[in-house]
Design a protein around this motif. Structure first.
Motif, PDB file in Angstrom:
ATOM      1  N   UNK A   1       5.817  16.192  17.298  1.00 24.92           N
ATOM      2  CA  UNK A   1       6.868  15.262  16.879  1.00 24.92           C
ATOM      3  C   UNK A   1       6.877  15.181  15.348  1.00 24.92           C
ATOM      4  N   UNK A   2       8.047  15.323  14.772  1.00 22.49           N
ATOM      5  CA  UNK A   2       8.161  15.251  13.325  1.00 22.49           C
ATOM      6  C   UNK A   2       8.254  13.799  12.859  1.00 22.49           C
ATOM      7  N   UNK A   3       7.750  13.554  11.671  1.00 27.53           N
ATOM      8  CA  UNK A   3       7.834  12.217  11.086  1.00 27.53           C
ATOM      9  C   UNK A   3       9.242  11.970  10.580  1.00 27.53           C
ATOM     10  N   UNK A   4       9.867  10.839  10.918  1.00 26.83           N
ATOM     11  CA  UNK A   4      11.237  10.595  10.447  1.00 26.83           C
ATOM     12  C   UNK A   4      11.280  10.493   8.930  1.00 26.83           C
ATOM     13  N   UNK A   5      12.369  11.000   8.375  1.00 29.32           N
ATOM     14  CA  UNK A   5      12.562  10.932   6.926  1.00 29.32           C
ATOM     15  C   UNK A   5      13.600   9.852   6.638  1.00 29.32           C
ATOM     16  N   UNK A   6      13.159   8.758   6.056  1.00 28.94           N
ATOM     17  CA  UNK A   6      14.066   7.661   5.749  1.00 28.94           C
ATOM     18  C   UNK A   6      14.779   7.937   4.426  1.00 28.94           C
ATOM     19  N   UNK A   7      16.021   7.496   4.325  1.00 31.96           N
ATOM     20  CA  UNK A   7      16.788   7.714   3.103  1.00 31.96           C
ATOM     21  C   UNK A   7      16.401   6.723   2.004  1.00 31.96           C
ATOM     22  N   UNK A   8      15.758   5.618   2.373  1.00 28.23           N
ATOM     23  CA  UNK A   8      15.179   4.668   1.423  1.00 28.23           C
ATOM     24  C   UNK A   8      13.775   4.333   1.919  1.00 28.23           C
ATOM     25  N   UNK A   9      12.991   3.689   1.081  1.00 23.45           N
ATOM     26  CA  UNK A   9      11.644   3.308   1.499  1.00 23.45           C
ATOM     27  C   UNK A   9      11.717   2.298   2.638  1.00 23.45           C
ATOM     28  N   UNK A  10      11.010   2.562   3.709  1.00 29.17           N
ATOM     29  CA  UNK A  10      11.036   1.676   4.873  1.00 29.17           C
ATOM     30  C   UNK A  10      10.318   0.369   4.548  1.00 29.17           C
ATOM     31  N   UNK A  11      10.912  -0.788   4.918  1.00 29.65           N
ATOM     32  CA  UNK A  11      10.244  -2.064   4.649  1.00 29.65           C
ATOM     33  C   UNK A  11       8.984  -2.215   5.492  1.00 29.65           C
ATOM     34  N   UNK A  12       8.040  -2.988   4.982  1.00 30.48           N
ATOM     35  CA  UNK A  12       6.823  -3.252   5.728  1.00 30.48           C
ATOM     36  C   UNK A  12       7.051  -4.226   6.862  1.00 30.48           C
ATOM     37  N   UNK A  13       6.079  -4.354   7.734  1.00 32.21           N
ATOM     38  CA  UNK A  13       6.158  -5.276   8.863  1.00 32.21           C
ATOM     39  C   UNK A  13       5.643  -6.647   8.417  1.00 32.21           C
ATOM     40  N   UNK A  14       6.461  -7.695   8.510  1.00 30.71           N
ATOM     41  CA  UNK A  14       5.964  -9.038   8.174  1.00 30.71           C
ATOM     42  C   UNK A  14       4.841  -9.438   9.132  1.00 30.71           C
ATOM     43  N   UNK A  15       3.826 -10.112   8.612  1.00 33.29           N
ATOM     44  CA  UNK A  15       2.676 -10.488   9.430  1.00 33.29           C
ATOM     45  C   UNK A  15       2.197 -11.887   9.074  1.00 33.29           C
ATOM     46  N   UNK A  16       1.384 -12.449   9.956  1.00 34.81           N
ATOM     47  CA  UNK A  16       0.626 -13.663   9.687  1.00 34.81           C
ATOM     48  C   UNK A  16      -0.850 -13.373   9.912  1.00 34.81           C
ATOM     49  N   UNK A  17      -1.728 -13.977   9.103  1.00 33.95           N
ATOM     50  CA  UNK A  17      -3.157 -13.785   9.324  1.00 33.95           C
ATOM     51  C   UNK A  17      -3.631 -14.514  10.572  1.00 33.95           C
ATOM     52  N   UNK A  18      -4.753 -14.074  11.092  1.00 33.37           N
ATOM     53  CA  UNK A  18      -5.403 -14.721  12.222  1.00 33.37           C
ATOM     54  C   UNK A  18      -6.631 -15.458  11.707  1.00 33.37           C
ATOM     55  N   UNK A  19      -6.766 -16.708  12.102  1.00 36.10           N
ATOM     56  CA  UNK A  19      -7.896 -17.518  11.665  1.00 36.10           C
ATOM     57  C   UNK A  19      -9.223 -16.877  12.082  1.00 36.10           C
ATOM     58  N   UNK A  21     -10.503 -14.053  11.286  1.00 37.33           N
ATOM     59  CA  UNK A  21     -10.370 -12.652  11.672  1.00 37.33           C
ATOM     60  C   UNK A  21      -9.744 -11.866  10.528  1.00 37.33           C
ATOM     61  N   UNK A  22      -9.979 -10.575  10.509  1.00 35.31           N
ATOM     62  CA  UNK A  22      -9.310  -9.674   9.576  1.00 35.31           C
ATOM     63  C   UNK A  22      -8.037  -9.086  10.182  1.00 35.31           C
ATOM     64  N   UNK A  23      -7.768  -9.417  11.440  1.00 29.73           N
ATOM     65  CA  UNK A  23      -6.585  -8.882  12.100  1.00 29.73           C
ATOM     66  C   UNK A  23      -5.330  -9.640  11.685  1.00 29.73           C
ATOM     67  N   UNK A  24      -4.178  -9.029  11.956  1.00 31.60           N
ATOM     68  CA  UNK A  24      -2.891  -9.606  11.590  1.00 31.60           C
ATOM     69  C   UNK A  24      -1.985  -9.678  12.817  1.00 31.60           C
ATOM     70  N   UNK A  25      -1.066 -10.649  12.800  1.00 27.32           N
ATOM     71  CA  UNK A  25      -0.081 -10.806  13.865  1.00 27.32           C
ATOM     72  C   UNK A  25       1.257 -10.292  13.339  1.00 27.32           C
ATOM     73  N   UNK A  26       1.794  -9.196  13.909  1.00 27.39           N
ATOM     74  CA  UNK A  26       3.087  -8.668  13.441  1.00 27.39           C
ATOM     75  C   UNK A  26       4.233  -9.538  13.957  1.00 27.39           C
ATOM     76  N   UNK A  27       5.182  -9.845  13.078  1.00 24.81           N
ATOM     77  CA  UNK A  27       6.275 -10.759  13.433  1.00 24.81           C
ATOM     78  C   UNK A  27       7.523  -9.967  13.801  1.00 24.81           C
TER      79      UNK A  27
END
Length: 230
Positions: A1-19, A21-27
């Motif tokens: 599978x080829x990696x998609x080529x975006x025409x602009x930089x793809x935005x990051x995934x908004x997250x919240x921290x977990x109390x 923990x070093x893990x994150x909750x994706x919104x």
């Protein structure tokens, strides 16, 4: 599978921290419950006995968790609204209320910051509220706490102080629609997905802030949130 080529930089995934923990909750999405405390509905000029709570949305990237709130442009009347967050860990449609808590990953504390003057203008014109509700940094939030640790709170003080003075005080048991009912209703209108956040409504006492104010709030049994207005 080829990696998609975006025409602009793809935005990051908004997250919240977990109390604790070093893990994150994706919104995925943010749903907000309007007028879910009777006294708040009254202070906003509505009769809570005549209409059920309703729902509007903020954008996932409106969330900030760095302890600051940048006062927005184009407004001179920005209000705080302290709320319990409900983090969805398992999606679904038409979820029965009796099964709804199985879909909750955890809870947190958030502020539904509102450009009240712009919201008021939109209301008068019968227009959508996004300009008053879904602006940048309009959702300061705490870290999330897993339900596996704290259970599913149904009562507990919901409070906010500004510069050390009490401004909002309520209790989770005062919510008109409880968490299972919110989830069940929403899942009949939208397909809820893991990563959704529900802001469960605010008690009475909302009011304006200015630059330099310190907002300190929390939900007993869930967590606290300190936010400086800059």
């Amino acid at each position: 599978m080829t990696t998609p080529a975006y025409v602009i930089e793809a935005p990051g995934i908004p997250t919240l921290p977990i109390d604790r923990s070093q893990q994150l909750f994706p919104i995925h999405r943010i749903y907000c419950v309007g007028r879910n405390y009777a006294e708040h509905a009254i202070e906003m000029g509505h009769d809570p006995n005549k209409e059920p709570p309703f729902f509007f949305q903020k954008n996932p990237d409106n969330v900030i968790a760095d302890g600051t709130f940048p006062y927005p442009d184009k407004s001179s009347d920005v209000h705080f609204e302290i709320e319990m967050l409900v983090a969805i860990g398992k999606g679904g449609v038409n979820i029965p209320a009796e099964n709804a808590l199985d879909h909750v990953w955890g809870y947190g504390v958030g502020l539904d910051m509102t450009r009240r003057d712009l919201q008021g203008e939109a209301k008068k014109l019968g227009r959508p509220w996004e300009v008053g509700k879904a602006f940048e940094a309009s959702a300061p939030c705490s870290a999330l706490v897993p339900a596996s640790r704290i259970g599913h709170p149904t009562h507990g003080k919901v409070w906010l102080n500004v510069n050390g003075k009490p401004r909002q005080v309520g209790d989770l048991n005062q919510m008109i629609w409880k968490v299972p009912e919110m989830i069940s209703y929403l899942s009949g209108l939208f397909e809820l997905k893991a990563g959704d956040i529900i802001m469960s409504g605010t008690p009475a006492g909302v009011g304006a802030i200015v630059r330099g104010d310190l907002m300190e709030g929390g939900v007993d049994g869930v967590g606290t949130l300190d936010v400086k207005v800059v």
